[in-house]
Design an enzyme around this catalytic site. Structure first.
Site, PDB file in Angstrom:
ATOM      1  N   SER A  49       0.832  -1.208   0.000  1.00  0.00           N
ATOM      2  CA  SER A  49       0.000   0.000   0.000  1.00  0.00           C
ATOM      3  C   SER A  49       0.863   1.253   0.000  1.00  0.00           C
ATOM      4  O   SER A  49       0.378   2.342  -0.303  1.00  0.00           O
ATOM      5  CB  SER A  49      -0.934   0.008   1.217  1.00  0.00           C
ATOM      6  OG  SER A  49      -0.200  -0.169   2.414  1.00  0.00           O
ATOM      7  N   GLU A 118      -0.482 -12.016  -1.473  1.00  0.00           N
ATOM      8  CA  GLU A 118      -1.901 -11.961  -1.836  1.00  0.00           C
ATOM      9  C   GLU A 118      -2.295 -13.160  -2.693  1.00  0.00           C
ATOM     10  O   GLU A 118      -1.485 -13.654  -3.483  1.00  0.00           O
ATOM     11  CB  GLU A 118      -2.193 -10.686  -2.643  1.00  0.00           C
ATOM     12  CG  GLU A 118      -2.146  -9.430  -1.822  1.00  0.00           C
ATOM     13  CD  GLU A 118      -2.577  -8.192  -2.613  1.00  0.00           C
ATOM     14  OE1 GLU A 118      -3.174  -8.330  -3.697  1.00  0.00           O
ATOM     15  OE2 GLU A 118      -2.310  -7.089  -2.125  1.00  0.00           O
ATOM     16  N   GLU A 185      -9.483  -9.265   3.698  1.00  0.00           N
ATOM     17  CA  GLU A 185      -9.752  -7.841   3.433  1.00  0.00           C
ATOM     18  C   GLU A 185     -11.053  -7.653   2.663  1.00  0.00           C
ATOM     19  O   GLU A 185     -11.344  -8.407   1.715  1.00  0.00           O
ATOM     20  CB  GLU A 185      -8.581  -7.263   2.611  1.00  0.00           C
ATOM     21  CG  GLU A 185      -8.818  -5.819   2.164  1.00  0.00           C
ATOM     22  CD  GLU A 185      -7.588  -5.131   1.588  1.00  0.00           C
ATOM     23  OE1 GLU A 185      -6.508  -5.741   1.548  1.00  0.00           O
ATOM     24  OE2 GLU A 185      -7.743  -3.972   1.175  1.00  0.00           O
TER      25      GLU A 185
HETATM   26  O1  KIV Z   1      -0.413  -3.368   1.679  1.00  0.00           O
HETATM   27  C1  KIV Z   1      -1.145  -3.287   2.681  1.00  0.00           C
HETATM   28  O2  KIV Z   1      -1.139  -2.293   3.413  1.00  0.00           O
HETATM   29  C2  KIV Z   1      -2.022  -4.416   2.970  1.00  0.00           C
HETATM   30  C3  KIV Z   1      -3.014  -4.247   4.074  1.00  0.00           C
HETATM   31  C4  KIV Z   1      -4.107  -3.391   3.629  1.00  0.00           C
HETATM   32  C5  KIV Z   1      -3.474  -5.547   4.591  1.00  0.00           C
HETATM   33  O3  KIV Z   1      -1.939  -5.412   2.326  1.00  0.00           O
END
Ligand code: KIV
Length: 293
Positions: A49, A118, A185
């Site tokens: 993220s 993921e 999520e």
């Molecule tokens: O990249 C991220 O911050 C995440 C979280 C939202 C779980 O994968």
């Protein structure tokens, strides 16, 4: 029951067995890792993220394994007591098992103690390869942002019974493949609950309701530094954007008015230096008696 901040400690942190809920937060640099450490979180996720939150991209697909390793190392240099989770970015685990293990090793060598990946059961060959290389793996299902193009955007998953059934099955397979925890999520609360009930490893939810074994939020959402978009599942605990803007505006005003820097913020030249430069009085060569101060 308090949580031991090791991989076996996290793996054992199931609420139905009396564990406290797991607390995970993202961090992308040393200062935020220091804050997370002071706040005594259990896990720090160096999430991909960061592409959107701190690098300004529209999605998470733009960051590479080297970007992730760079930020993981910055977090690790803060010496956090939390378990550091390195997030495998898009295309770092899609090509071959060999490349996947090499990429996971980059995050471990940068300071993570485990990686997050993921995707559901189609990732199992890669997960098994990493686990065989002694790297603990956290799975991530439901709304997986790296699949945003396939999902048609950042869309809540598991709204139909069949999809929830599939999610439960995927979670079981990921547990069997050796994952020690699972992020879920962007799903309805019931899906979060049923997946949590179905497996013995802990679930960590983000937008997955209150019944998962833990929660994760993005650091900048928690402190309100990200103030443009607020998903339903985010709770802001501060107004960092507003307070930081006010601080910078006050600094700018002080510079412009001459109020900054003040005498106590200034390294005063010694008398010897001043004299040697001939700066007493009104100009070079003036006698010490003429000094202005
Ligand atoms: O990249 C991220 O911050 C995440 C979280 C939202 C779980 O994968």
């Amino acid at each position: 029951m308090t949580i031991t901040r090791t991989i076996p400690g996290i793996r054992a942190a199931k609420r139905r067995n009396g564990s406290d809920p797991l607390v995970m937060v993202t961090a992308y640099d040393a200062p935020s890792a220091r804050v997370a450490t002071e706040a005594e979180v259990d896990l720090i996720l160096v999430g991909d993220s960061l592409a959107m939150v701190v690098l300004g991209y529209e999605d998470t697909l733009q960051v590479t394994i080297d970007d992730m390793a760079y930020h993981t190392a910055a977090v690790a240099r803060a010496g956090p007591t939390a378990v550091v989770v390195g997030d495998m970015p898009w295309m770092s685990f899609h090509v071959s098992a060999e490349a996947t293990v090499t990429n996971a090793a980059k995050l471990i060598r940068a300071g993570a103690s485990c990686i997050k990946m993921e995707g559901g059961s189609k990732r199992i060959p890669m997960i098994e390869a990493i686990v065989a290389a002694e790297v603990p793996v956290m799975a991530h299902i439901g709304l997986t942002p790296q699949s945003a193009n396939v999902m048609g955007g950042f869309k809540i998953q598991g709204r139909e019974a069949e999809a929830v059934g599939q999610m439960i099955e995927e979670a079981r397979l990921l547990e069997e493949a050796g994952c020690f925890a699972l992020v879920i999520e962007g799903v309805p609360d019931l899906a979060g609950r049923l997946v949590t009930e179905a497996i013995d490893i802990p679930t960590i939810g983000i937008g997955a309701g209150p019944e998962t074994d833990g929660q994760v939020l993005v650091y900048h959402d928690i402190i309100g530094l990200e103030n443009r978009f607020k998903p339903k599942f985010v709770r802001r605990y501060d107004k960092a954007f507003e307070s930081q803007t006010a601080a910078l505006a006050a600094y700018a005003a002080d510079v412009r008015s001459g109020a900054f820097p003040a005498e106590n913020e200034t390294y005063a030249a010694s008398d010897e230096l001043t004299e040697a430069l001939g700066l007493y009085g009104s100009g070079p060569g003036a006698a010490p008696d003429d000094r202005a101060n």
